[in-house]
Design an enzyme around this catalytic site. Sequence first.
Site, PDB file in Angstrom:
ATOM      1  N   ARG A 175       0.708  65.601  42.048  1.00 45.66           N
ATOM      2  CA  ARG A 175      -0.194  64.444  42.135  1.00 45.66           C
ATOM      3  C   ARG A 175      -1.630  64.799  41.732  1.00 45.66           C
ATOM      4  O   ARG A 175      -2.333  64.001  41.117  1.00 45.66           O
ATOM      5  CB  ARG A 175      -0.206  63.905  43.580  1.00 45.66           C
ATOM      6  CG  ARG A 175       1.084  63.214  44.007  1.00 45.66           C
ATOM      7  CD  ARG A 175       0.979  62.754  45.457  1.00 45.66           C
ATOM      8  NE  ARG A 175      -0.146  61.860  45.645  1.00 45.66           N
ATOM      9  CZ  ARG A 175      -0.095  60.529  45.455  1.00 45.66           C
ATOM     10  NH1 ARG A 175       1.023  59.952  45.127  1.00 45.66           N
ATOM     11  NH2 ARG A 175      -1.181  59.794  45.638  1.00 45.66           N
ATOM     12  N   ASP A 202      -6.293  52.894  40.385  1.00 45.54           N
ATOM     13  CA  ASP A 202      -5.085  53.228  41.139  1.00 45.54           C
ATOM     14  C   ASP A 202      -3.956  53.691  40.214  1.00 45.54           C
ATOM     15  O   ASP A 202      -3.865  53.252  39.074  1.00 45.54           O
ATOM     16  CB  ASP A 202      -4.638  51.998  41.949  1.00 45.54           C
ATOM     17  CG  ASP A 202      -3.678  52.366  43.083  1.00 45.54           C
ATOM     18  OD1 ASP A 202      -3.549  53.571  43.397  1.00 45.54           O
ATOM     19  OD2 ASP A 202      -3.063  51.445  43.653  1.00 45.54           O
ATOM     20  N   GLY A 203      -3.102  54.564  40.747  1.00 47.99           N
ATOM     21  CA  GLY A 203      -1.900  54.974  40.020  1.00 47.99           C
ATOM     22  C   GLY A 203      -1.890  56.427  39.547  1.00 47.99           C
ATOM     23  O   GLY A 203      -0.982  56.821  38.817  1.00 47.99           O
ATOM     24  N   ASN A 204      -2.862  57.218  40.001  1.00 47.11           N
ATOM     25  CA  ASN A 204      -2.899  58.625  39.572  1.00 47.11           C
ATOM     26  C   ASN A 204      -1.645  59.380  39.995  1.00 47.11           C
ATOM     27  O   ASN A 204      -1.091  60.173  39.223  1.00 47.11           O
ATOM     28  CB  ASN A 204      -4.096  59.351  40.190  1.00 47.11           C
ATOM     29  CG  ASN A 204      -5.415  58.804  39.699  1.00 47.11           C
ATOM     30  OD1 ASN A 204      -5.441  58.011  38.758  1.00 47.11           O
ATOM     31  ND2 ASN A 204      -6.503  59.214  40.328  1.00 47.11           N
ATOM     32  N   ARG A 218       1.418  58.223  40.781  1.00 44.58           N
ATOM     33  CA  ARG A 218       2.621  57.799  40.044  1.00 44.58           C
ATOM     34  C   ARG A 218       2.593  58.288  38.609  1.00 44.58           C
ATOM     35  O   ARG A 218       3.612  58.629  38.019  1.00 44.58           O
ATOM     36  CB  ARG A 218       2.756  56.265  40.096  1.00 44.58           C
ATOM     37  CG  ARG A 218       3.398  55.781  41.379  1.00 44.58           C
ATOM     38  CD  ARG A 218       3.163  54.316  41.583  1.00 44.58           C
ATOM     39  NE  ARG A 218       1.790  54.058  42.015  1.00 44.58           N
ATOM     40  CZ  ARG A 218       1.215  52.864  42.033  1.00 44.58           C
ATOM     41  NH1 ARG A 218       1.883  51.810  41.603  1.00 44.58           N
ATOM     42  NH2 ARG A 218      -0.003  52.725  42.477  1.00 44.58           N
ATOM     43  N   TRP A 219       1.421  58.342  38.020  1.00 41.18           N
ATOM     44  CA  TRP A 219       1.278  58.838  36.649  1.00 41.18           C
ATOM     45  C   TRP A 219       1.784  60.287  36.591  1.00 41.18           C
ATOM     46  O   TRP A 219       2.564  60.641  35.715  1.00 41.18           O
ATOM     47  CB  TRP A 219      -0.191  58.760  36.218  1.00 41.18           C
ATOM     48  CG  TRP A 219      -0.458  59.221  34.818  1.00 41.18           C
ATOM     49  CD1 TRP A 219      -0.445  58.470  33.683  1.00 41.18           C
ATOM     50  CD2 TRP A 219      -0.795  60.562  34.405  1.00 41.18           C
ATOM     51  NE1 TRP A 219      -0.739  59.239  32.584  1.00 41.18           N
ATOM     52  CE2 TRP A 219      -0.956  60.525  33.006  1.00 41.18           C
ATOM     53  CE3 TRP A 219      -0.960  61.768  35.082  1.00 41.18           C
ATOM     54  CZ2 TRP A 219      -1.290  61.674  32.262  1.00 41.18           C
ATOM     55  CZ3 TRP A 219      -1.289  62.903  34.345  1.00 41.18           C
ATOM     56  CH2 TRP A 219      -1.455  62.856  32.955  1.00 41.18           C
ATOM     57  N   THR A 244     -11.761  55.178  52.887  1.00 42.20           N
ATOM     58  CA  THR A 244     -11.741  55.742  54.242  1.00 42.20           C
ATOM     59  C   THR A 244     -10.294  56.043  54.643  1.00 42.20           C
ATOM     60  O   THR A 244     -10.005  57.074  55.252  1.00 42.20           O
ATOM     61  CB  THR A 244     -12.366  54.725  55.228  1.00 42.20           C
ATOM     62  OG1 THR A 244     -13.694  54.480  54.798  1.00 42.20           O
ATOM     63  CG2 THR A 244     -12.392  55.247  56.645  1.00 42.20           C
ATOM     64  N   GLU A 245      -9.386  55.135  54.257  1.00 43.44           N
ATOM     65  CA  GLU A 245      -7.963  55.314  54.585  1.00 43.44           C
ATOM     66  C   GLU A 245      -7.370  56.530  53.886  1.00 43.44           C
ATOM     67  O   GLU A 245      -6.438  57.154  54.388  1.00 43.44           O
ATOM     68  CB  GLU A 245      -7.175  54.050  54.205  1.00 43.44           C
ATOM     69  CG  GLU A 245      -7.472  52.829  55.071  1.00 43.44           C
ATOM     70  CD  GLU A 245      -8.797  52.113  54.754  1.00 43.44           C
ATOM     71  OE1 GLU A 245      -9.376  52.368  53.680  1.00 43.44           O
ATOM     72  OE2 GLU A 245      -9.247  51.320  55.604  1.00 43.44           O
ATOM     73  N   ASN A 246      -7.926  56.873  52.714  1.00 46.62           N
ATOM     74  CA  ASN A 246      -7.406  58.029  51.972  1.00 46.62           C
ATOM     75  C   ASN A 246      -7.578  59.353  52.732  1.00 46.62           C
ATOM     76  O   ASN A 246      -6.905  60.341  52.441  1.00 46.62           O
ATOM     77  CB  ASN A 246      -8.048  58.146  50.573  1.00 46.62           C
ATOM     78  CG  ASN A 246      -7.636  57.052  49.604  1.00 46.62           C
ATOM     79  OD1 ASN A 246      -8.411  56.693  48.706  1.00 46.62           O
ATOM     80  ND2 ASN A 246      -6.438  56.499  49.752  1.00 46.62           N
TER      81      ASN A 246
HETATM   82  C1  IPE Z   1      -7.172  52.272  46.740  1.00 51.06           C
HETATM   83  O1  IPE Z   1      -5.997  52.863  46.334  1.00 51.06           O
HETATM   84  C2  IPE Z   1      -8.240  53.313  46.877  1.00 51.06           C
HETATM   85  C3  IPE Z   1      -8.637  53.970  45.639  1.00 51.06           C
HETATM   86  C4  IPE Z   1      -8.268  53.673  44.427  1.00 51.06           C
HETATM   87  C5  IPE Z   1      -9.564  55.046  45.811  1.00 51.06           C
HETATM   88  P1  IPE Z   1      -4.853  53.245  47.384  1.00 51.06           P
HETATM   89  O2  IPE Z   1      -3.738  53.832  46.585  1.00 51.06           O
HETATM   90  O3  IPE Z   1      -5.413  54.075  48.463  1.00 51.06           O
HETATM   91  O4  IPE Z   1      -4.470  51.813  47.963  1.00 51.06           O
HETATM   92  P2  IPE Z   1      -3.134  51.304  48.666  1.00 51.06           P
HETATM   93  O5  IPE Z   1      -2.814  52.276  49.743  1.00 51.06           O
HETATM   94  O6  IPE Z   1      -2.077  51.287  47.613  1.00 51.06           O
HETATM   95  O7  IPE Z   1      -3.464  49.928  49.134  1.00 51.06           O
HETATM   96  C1  IPE Z   2      -5.698  56.467  43.042  1.00 47.56           C
HETATM   97  O1  IPE Z   2      -4.431  56.945  42.746  1.00 47.56           O
HETATM   98  C2  IPE Z   2      -6.648  57.573  43.462  1.00 47.56           C
HETATM   99  C3  IPE Z   2      -6.925  57.634  44.903  1.00 47.56           C
HETATM  100  C4  IPE Z   2      -6.531  56.783  45.802  1.00 47.56           C
HETATM  101  C5  IPE Z   2      -7.736  58.741  45.361  1.00 47.56           C
HETATM  102  P1  IPE Z   2      -3.341  57.194  43.872  1.00 47.56           P
HETATM  103  O2  IPE Z   2      -3.475  58.609  44.330  1.00 47.56           O
HETATM  104  O3  IPE Z   2      -3.413  56.150  44.903  1.00 47.56           O
HETATM  105  O4  IPE Z   2      -2.004  57.045  43.017  1.00 47.56           O
HETATM  106  P2  IPE Z   2      -0.669  56.296  43.462  1.00 47.56           P
HETATM  107  O5  IPE Z   2      -1.060  54.909  43.870  1.00 47.56           O
HETATM  108  O6  IPE Z   2      -0.097  57.100  44.592  1.00 47.56           O
HETATM  109  O7  IPE Z   2       0.171  56.308  42.236  1.00 47.56           O
HETATM  110 MG    MG Z   3      -2.591  54.303  45.090  1.00 48.23          MG
END
Ligand code: IPE
Ligand code: IPE
Ligand code: MG
Length: 259
Positions: free
Chosen positions: A44, A31-33, A35-36, A77-79
């Site tokens: 993003r 997680d955090g791509n 925000r990075w 799935t939520e993504n």
């Molecule tokens: C969880 O990250 C899913 C993946 C890393 C693929 P999210 O960024 O989707 O999770 P939430 O929304 O912060 O809980």
């Molecule tokens: C995790 O990074 C990757 C996926 C969920 C696909 P995010 O895209 O959730 O990055 P943040 O949490 O918005 O920083």
């Molecule tokens: Mg995230």
Amino acid sequence: MVNKTVKKTSDSTIISLDKNRLPRHIAIIMDGNGRWARSKGLVRTLGHENGVDALRRIATASAEIGIEYLTVYAFSTENWHRPKSEVKALMSILVRALRKELSTLLDNNIRLQAIGEIALLPNEIQKQLREVIQLTSEGDRMALTLALSYSSKEEILRATRLLAEDVQRGFLLPENITEEVFENYLYTRGMPHPDLLIRTSGEYRISNYLLWQLAYTELYFSPKLWPDFTKEDLYQAIAEYQKRERRFGLTSEQLNENT
Ligand code: IPE
Ligand code: IPE
Ligand code: MG
């Protein structure tokens, strides 16, 4: 005999890992791509591109130290409910990564697997996935499992449906449904439960990941954003894991009696 492997971090801290007590299975919520990227004034999508580099680093380092299973949350799935443009970009990064990283997987003897509702992914990705899974199937050093279009609740519901069908057909009696039987209906069938879960980016939640399988997993949260996560961070997480006492409901005294 204690079999130590000593790793030096970039700031010269020494991390000493006990090779006899490595987690067999590590699960990661990468997680955090986003925000990075935002912290660098980038779009993003560039965060996701750099996330692939981090995954390559961590997967090869894991295989190198002797981890048998690495299961990473790549797309939930939520993504699917993210902006269309981001979902599209993620899919195209995925298809490119599958093409590009085939040689990394083969060179490191890693077999690729996927869990989740794979049929919901674009056809091109499904085809590419099938190919890479087939071509790397002999990789016996480590299994790298991508959770794609994955939801743990969906996995449990699907298992329940399949189980109900087998009961209805008379293949299985309700009183014979044990934990072991149930697990055979999960996507993770045949895999050991994760010993260690790592979530990056300073979030303290599970986000619908491997709810059943994480029942007794040690949890480790890192403040680092996924694209910044290094192999030294991985060693640090494993070192922390090795300090934990996994009691599985027993007392400390009971565990010490048996050693
Ligand atoms: C969880 O990250 C899913 C993946 C890393 C693929 P999210 O960024 O989707 O999770 P939430 O929304 O912060 O809980
Ligand atoms: C995790 O990074 C990757 C996926 C969920 C696909 P995010 O895209 O959730 O990055 P943040 O949490 O918005 O920083
Ligand atoms: Mg995230």
